[in-house]
Design a protein around this motif. Structure first.
Motif, PDB file in Angstrom:
ATOM      1  N   ILE A 200      15.673  51.385   9.116  1.00 10.14           N
ATOM      2  CA  ILE A 200      15.005  49.942   9.081  1.00 10.14           C
ATOM      3  C   ILE A 200      15.791  49.081   9.954  1.00 10.14           C
ATOM      4  CG2 ILE A 200      13.750  50.093   6.920  1.00 10.14           C
ATOM      5  CD1 ILE A 200      16.209  48.247   5.651  1.00 10.14           C
TER       6      ILE A 200
ATOM      7  N   PRO B  61      15.255  44.974  10.029  1.00 11.52           N
ATOM      8  CA  PRO B  61      14.295  43.928   8.999  1.00 11.52           C
ATOM      9  C   PRO B  61      14.597  42.579   9.870  1.00 11.52           C
ATOM     10  CG  PRO B  61      16.082  44.345   7.803  1.00 11.52           C
ATOM     11  CD  PRO B  61      16.376  45.412   9.061  1.00 11.52           C
TER      12      PRO B  61
ATOM     13  N   LEU C 244      17.555  55.959   6.198  1.00  9.12           N
ATOM     14  CA  LEU C 244      16.908  54.692   5.864  1.00  9.12           C
ATOM     15  C   LEU C 244      16.682  53.985   7.096  1.00  9.12           C
ATOM     16  CD1 LEU C 244      15.837  53.406   2.989  1.00  9.12           C
ATOM     17  CD2 LEU C 244      17.782  52.102   2.974  1.00  9.12           C
TER      18      LEU C 244
ATOM     19  N   THR D 142      13.432  43.586   1.861  1.00 12.34           N
ATOM     20  CA  THR D 142      12.988  45.090   2.113  1.00 12.34           C
ATOM     21  C   THR D 142      12.412  45.861   0.910  1.00 12.34           C
ATOM     22  OG1 THR D 142      15.126  45.521   2.066  1.00 12.34           O
ATOM     23  CG2 THR D 142      14.099  45.302   4.144  1.00 12.34           C
TER      24      THR D 142
ATOM     25  N   VAL E 276      11.430  55.493   2.895  1.00 19.87           N
ATOM     26  CA  VAL E 276      12.214  55.597   1.778  1.00 19.87           C
ATOM     27  C   VAL E 276      12.576  56.899   1.622  1.00 19.87           C
ATOM     28  CG1 VAL E 276      11.664  55.877  -0.712  1.00 19.87           C
ATOM     29  CG2 VAL E 276      10.837  53.917   0.608  1.00 19.87           C
TER      30      VAL E 276
ATOM     31  N   LEU F  28       9.777  45.098   8.852  1.00 23.14           N
ATOM     32  CA  LEU F  28      10.666  46.086   8.505  1.00 23.14           C
ATOM     33  C   LEU F  28      11.189  46.620   9.783  1.00 23.14           C
ATOM     34  CD1 LEU F  28      11.459  46.887   5.635  1.00 23.14           C
ATOM     35  CD2 LEU F  28       9.832  48.724   5.732  1.00 23.14           C
TER      36      LEU F  28
ATOM     37  N   PHE G 295       4.963  41.826   5.864  1.00 24.43           N
ATOM     38  CA  PHE G 295       4.491  41.098   5.043  1.00 24.43           C
ATOM     39  C   PHE G 295       4.561  39.644   5.034  1.00 24.43           C
ATOM     40  CE2 PHE G 295       8.102  41.366   2.167  1.00 24.43           C
ATOM     41  CZ  PHE G 295       8.489  40.216   1.975  1.00 24.43           C
TER      42      PHE G 295
ATOM     43  N   ARG H 191      16.105  51.963  -3.375  1.00 25.84           N
ATOM     44  CA  ARG H 191      16.949  52.386  -2.113  1.00 25.84           C
ATOM     45  C   ARG H 191      17.060  51.382  -1.208  1.00 25.84           C
ATOM     46  NH1 ARG H 191      16.372  57.463   1.351  1.00 25.84           N
ATOM     47  NH2 ARG H 191      18.452  56.591   2.047  1.00 25.84           N
ATOM     48  N   MET H 192      16.158  50.512  -1.038  1.00 23.44           N
ATOM     49  CA  MET H 192      16.080  49.270  -0.165  1.00 23.44           C
ATOM     50  C   MET H 192      17.279  48.559  -0.152  1.00 23.44           C
ATOM     51  SD  MET H 192      13.661  49.825   2.172  1.00 23.44           S
ATOM     52  CE  MET H 192      12.006  50.169   2.645  1.00 23.44           C
ATOM     53  N   PRO H 193      17.995  47.709   0.936  1.00 22.74           N
ATOM     54  CA  PRO H 193      19.260  46.887   0.772  1.00 22.74           C
ATOM     55  C   PRO H 193      19.041  45.700   0.328  1.00 22.74           C
ATOM     56  CG  PRO H 193      18.522  47.360   3.139  1.00 22.74           C
ATOM     57  CD  PRO H 193      17.595  48.001   2.205  1.00 22.74           C
TER      58      PRO H 193
ATOM     59  N   HIS I 138       7.792  38.738   7.437  1.00 20.06           N
ATOM     60  CA  HIS I 138       8.998  39.668   7.361  1.00 20.06           C
ATOM     61  C   HIS I 138       8.411  41.043   7.962  1.00 20.06           C
ATOM     62  CE1 HIS I 138      11.833  42.359   5.474  1.00 20.06           C
ATOM     63  NE2 HIS I 138      12.710  41.534   5.560  1.00 20.06           N
TER      64      HIS I 138
END
Lengths: 117, 168
Positions: B96, B98, B94, A35, B89, B141, B127, A29-31, B139
């Motif tokens: 996010i 990032p 979604l 991620t 998830v 999220l 992470f 699912r992540m883009p 990084h």
């Protein structure tokens, strides 16, 4: 006692399977690359750890061996994800971001230094 | 940190390797234990220079207590991280945001830096991408702050506080 351990083992194995599934679903699912790596690293670490712990509980004579495997996973899994992320960035895989990318300057500096040499 | 004696390093390596041997054989039979002592001594002699930077100095009671505390903080963060990722998830939108943030650490020894980097990797939504000298590139999220102070507070403080007491 043995039945308790057996059912605890079943519980941890199922939990591990659920986390591994969620990790795979996250990768789907992540883009972007980074991620996806987030989802992959975290769930696969706890998923594999709890699956292996479950096996250790089902077979008590393997318990200490499984503990060593768990420690090894806890150490090696994050390191592989650092390597992947760093390698991806250095080969110009840009992260998807609306806010901040502090690492960009470092990589640029490195590259100009390398070109001068 | 650098002037740890070789003997201390050797004994530390020997103890750790012997514990690993005991765990792998899962028995206390005399012949297994004696063989294990010899084999782990040989491997320790070959590898103690690269195996540890701290030697026996981490085995004071206070530091062992902090190690145990660190272990529990780490496990709690690991479990929280997994539920966090699961929530993101599974939610249809979604949610996010990032980005890659940076902060500076107070840790000096390489091993402690590695432990901190690994811990950050396994905690919610973050992470480690790279460490340059004492700057971490993380990084994240869900970026909620971009200045170093609050990034440090949010991500690293709980681990670093304990690591400073163990390794410095």
């Amino acid at each position: 006692m043995e039945t308790v351990l057996l059912y605890l083992g079943y519980f941890f194995v199922s939990l591990g399977a659920v986390f591994l599934f969620l990790g795979a679903f996250g990768i789907f699912r992540m883009p972007d690359f980074y991620t996806r790596l987030q989802a992959g690293t975290k769930s696969s670490t706890l998923g594999a750890m709890s699956l292996i712990l479950g096996v250790g509980l089902m077979q008590p004579e393997w318990f200490f061996k499984t503990l060593i495997i768990i420690i090894f996973i806890a150490i090696s899994n994050p390191i592989s994800s650092h390597a992947l992320a760093r390698g991806a960035y250095k080969t110009h895989q840009k992260p998807l971001t609306d806010t901040i990318d502090a690492y960009e300057e470092v990589v640029k500096e490195d590259e100009t230094k390398n070109e001068e040499e | 940190m650098e002037n740890v004696s070789n003997i201390s390093k050797l004994i530390y390596t020997w103890i750790i390797l012997f514990i690993v041997w005991l765990a792998f054989t899962s028995t206390l039979a005399t012949e297994e234990v004696v063989t294990g002592m010899f084999v782990s001594m040989i491997v320790a002699l070959l590898s103690f220079r690269f195996f540890t930077g701290t030697g026996l100095s981490v085995f004071t009671p206070r530091k062992v207590l902090y190690l145990i505390q660190y272990f529990f903080v780490f496990i709690a963060a690991l479990i929280k991280a997994n539920f966090h990722v699961a929530k993101i998830v599974l939610s249809p939108k979604l949610p996010i945001n990032p980005g890659i943030v940076e902060f500076e650490t107070n840790l000096k020894s390489d091993f402690a830096k590695m432990v901190l980097a690994n811990s950050i990797t396994l905690t919610p939504g973050t992470f480690t991408v790279d460490i340059v000298e004492n700057r971490y590139y993380i990084h994240w999220l869900e970026v909620s702050a971009t200045d170093e102070e609050s990034v440090y507070k949010e991500i690293a403080e709980s681990f670093e506080k304990i690591l400073l007491k163990i390794y410095e």
